[in-house]
Design a protein around this motif. Structure first.
Motif, mmCIF file in Angstrom:
data_model
loop_
_atom_site.group_PDB
_atom_site.id
_atom_site.type_symbol
_atom_site.label_atom_id
_atom_site.label_comp_id
_atom_site.label_asym_id
_atom_site.label_seq_id
_atom_site.Cartn_x
_atom_site.Cartn_y
_atom_site.Cartn_z
ATOM 1 N N GLU A 281 11.966 2.689 -21.555
ATOM 2 C CA GLU A 281 11.063 1.978 -20.665
ATOM 3 C C GLU A 281 11.648 0.631 -20.268
ATOM 4 O OE1 GLU A 281 7.133 1.745 -22.222
ATOM 5 O OE2 GLU A 281 6.272 1.818 -20.215
ATOM 6 N N ASN B 118 10.388 5.152 -15.503
ATOM 7 C CA ASN B 118 8.950 5.387 -15.450
ATOM 8 C C ASN B 118 8.621 6.558 -16.376
ATOM 9 O OD1 ASN B 118 6.341 5.963 -14.869
ATOM 10 N ND2 ASN B 118 6.580 5.923 -12.652
ATOM 11 N N SER C 47 5.930 7.743 -17.784
ATOM 12 C CA SER C 47 4.802 8.626 -17.494
ATOM 13 C C SER C 47 5.201 9.686 -16.484
ATOM 14 C CB SER C 47 3.630 7.819 -16.953
ATOM 15 O OG SER C 47 3.403 6.702 -17.743
ATOM 16 N N LYS C 48 5.902 9.248 -15.439
ATOM 17 C CA LYS C 48 6.278 10.169 -14.371
ATOM 18 C C LYS C 48 7.084 11.330 -14.942
ATOM 19 C CE LYS C 48 9.511 9.607 -11.057
ATOM 20 N NZ LYS C 48 10.309 8.731 -10.201
ATOM 21 N N TYR C 49 8.079 10.997 -15.766
ATOM 22 C CA TYR C 49 8.956 12.048 -16.261
ATOM 23 C C TYR C 49 8.250 12.949 -17.261
ATOM 24 C CZ TYR C 49 12.789 10.079 -13.748
ATOM 25 O OH TYR C 49 13.605 9.659 -12.737
#
Lengths: 283, 315
Positions: free
Chosen positions: B198, B203, B205-207
């Motif tokens: 991070e 990102n 969350s996206k992955y």
């Protein structure tokens, strides 16, 4: 009024189950899905034994059997994997399904009737309630009181609490993790078995009830906070009252029971991932 | 010198995979009977399913204890599309894959909030919720009896076999491409150190959601194919057993590689079919296989341990 009485006795019964699971999880950091098997095995041994030796001896024998199973599983298998929680979960889940299917092989998968310890029912404040539920409530109170005394007033209990709070320091101070671990597994299994024999006459007995017990235990742990015995118990009060409410509002919604646990669990996970009564920690 | 070369040839991963592919590609020709081909087809289905779980858990480190949601969900979606809307089976399979991908995105969001054991519990709940729907909307989903009387993919076992094999090959290729791409690198860095990943501007969350959804697509298609091959489905596809079975396959075979889940799936499916006479003891035997494997080779079978073959799974 009925909702109150039913919810109260139900929460006491569920409390036994959830407290047993939370105790194992808290003291040994082991996510033991075989807890459902102890629950299941106790119910079936009671079912077999009550005709042979009478109800009360059957109760004690099946508790001993469940505790024995817990001891074997923890001693031989789970204790080795305790460092890797996910492996523990996978192994114990596979074992639990295996045991439930083995019981299907022996007893078939149809519903079994288990007679209550106490027949009949009485009226309390206008609500008719089966004696079994009342007895279950009393037994649960007694067992949980004993558990409290055991955890807070004995040397062993001190060791267990030390292990829950600070595993490394407890070990340095001479607490033997394996002994405590096995003891706790047995105590947890005893609570689960007791809960099972109290609950099963009220509901039904099939080889699938282990899932109910496990879901209750999950919900207790999630809502109550990881490894907190009393948190789990309080969580059960919430679960039991919601379940009673749902079953009063939707009469034929028997299969909603699991959905209720799961729903509460997911909501709590979303809002407070560390449980309503839990402390914020990395888990 | 000559023999040295010969062993080298047999140890070469590429040649191994060509040989394996040749052996698998000709199954309908050398198989003893149709029953045998059928087992192979089912093994292929489970191989795809196992690979989908592996893609999520082996590379992203997110544990799913409810992959039956995607498998059974894909099966139900495809069957319902075919039966009630008359969509031809192949299209229905593809559409159910897309739907499972969307479901993966939707379910991936709540899963971001929790990790470890809590994530396992959360995912455990998904198939149960789906099961609740199946039981509640009984007229559509057929309750315990399940659904039958929809269109199969093809009557010929050979065609079914090659479709299933194609799915396996596609999944293997897709896994290899994804894992060795920038995506794969990013997702493995998240697995190994989330905070660090991070901090370099990934990102997370996206992955995470992306992989949840990808894994859902693959599992959904495998479930859909399974449904069209068997020509009848029951809610057992959504049961806890299905979620645990795939975990056993992957862990017995080896998490975080490609060959591992494949081998695990073949092993367990073949065991499954030779144990048909004692169905109640199957899970017990898998549990024993699992425990023995973990006792004997704990290092190689635990998640992303350094001893794992070609490491982290760039296999």
């Amino acid at each position: 009024m009925e909702i109150l009485v039913f919810g109260l006795t139900l929460s006491l019964m569920y409390g036994l189950i959830a407290a047993g699971f939370a105790l194992i999880l808290g003291a040994s950091r082991i996510f033991d899905l075989c807890f459902g098997s102890y629950y299941l095995l106790a119910a079936y041994s009671y079912y077999v034994l009550y005709g042979l030796v009478g109800k009360l001896p059957a109760l004690f024998l099946s508790i001993v059997i469940a505790a024995g199973l817990a001891w074997i599983i923890h001693r031989v298998i789970l204790f080795r994997f305790r460092e890797v929680p996910i492996v523990v979960m996978v192994v114990s889940a596979a074992l639990a399904i295996g045991i439930s299917e083995a019981i299907t092989l022996i007893f078939g998968s149809d519903y079994k009737y288990v007679p209550p310890l106490l027949e009949g029912s009485i009226d309390i404040l206008g609500a008719s309630i089966a004696n079994q539920r009342l007895l279950a409530g009393i037994v649960a109170i007694a067992a949980l009181t004993l558990l409290w005394l055991y955890l807070n007033k004995t040397k062993y209990g001190l060791g267990i609490r030390a292990l829950i709070q600070q595993p490394e320091v407890a070990e340095l101070a001479g607490v033997r993790p394996r002994n405590i671990h096995l003891t706790v597994a047995c105590v947890g299994a005893v609570l689960g078995a007791l809960g099972s024999i109290m609950v099963v006459p009220v509901f039904t007995l099939t080889p699938h009830i282990w899932l109910d017990a496990i879901l209750l235990a999950f919900a207790g742990v999630v809502v109550g906070g990881l490894g907190s015995v009393w948190g789990a118990f309080l969580a059960m009060v919430l679960i039991a009252f919601s379940e009673t409410l749902v079953s009063f509002l939707i009469p034929e919604g028997g299969f909603f029971r699991q959905a209720v646990y799961v729903f509460i669990m997911v909501v709590v996970l979303l809002v407070r991932p560390y449980g309503i009564f839990g402390k914020k920690e990395e888990a | 010198m000559e023999s040295f070369k010969l062993t080298r040839i047999f140890l070469d991963g590429r040649i191994q995979s060509v040989l394996l592919l040749l052996a698998l590609g000709t199954v309908p020709f050398w198989a003893f009977n149709l029953w045998f081909v059928r087992i192979f087809i089912i093994a292929n289905v489970f191989a795809v399913y196992a690979l989908s779980w592996n893609l999520l858990v082996g590379y992203t480190g997110q544990i799913s204890f409810g992959h039956a949601f995607f498998f059974g969900g894909g099966a139900y979606a495809s069957v319902l599309l075919n039966k009630y809307l008359g969509i031809p089976a192949p299209l229905a399979m593809a559409m159910s894959g897309v739907m499972c991908g969307l479901a993966g995105v939707i379910l991936g969001y709540p899963c971001l909030r929790v990790r470890g054991i809590y994530l396992a519990l959360m995912t455990w709940a998904f198939p149960l919720i789906f099961l609740g729907f199946v039981m509640y909307f009984g007229e559509v989903f057929g309750r315990e009896m399940g659904i039958s009387g929809y269109q199969g993919l093809s009557l010929s076992y050979s065609v079914n076999y090659y479709v299933s094999l194609a799915l396996v090959v596609l999944t293997v290729l897709a896994t290899m491409v994804i894992v060795n791409s920038r995506f794969g690198l990013i997702i493995q860095s998240i697995r190994d150190n989330e905070v660090l990943a991070e901090s370099v501007g990934i990102n997370i969350s996206k992955y995470k959601i992306l992989f949840f959804s990808l894994s859902g697509v693959i599992a959904g298609i495998s479930g859909a194919f399974y449904a069209h091959f068997l020509k009848s489905i029951t809610p057992e596809l959504l049961a806890v057993d299905m979620s645990i079975l795939v975990i056993i396959m992957v862990i017995v075979g080896g998490l975080g590689s490609i060959v591992g889940p494949l081998m695990g799936a073949y092993l367990v499916t073949f065991l499954n079919n030779y144990l048909l006479y004692i169905p109640e003891l199957r899970m017990m035997i898998y549990a024993i296989v699992l425990i023995v494997t973990l006792f004997l080779r704990p290092k190689g079978l635990l998640p992303w341990s350094p001893k794992m073959g070609s490491g982290g799974g760039a296999e």
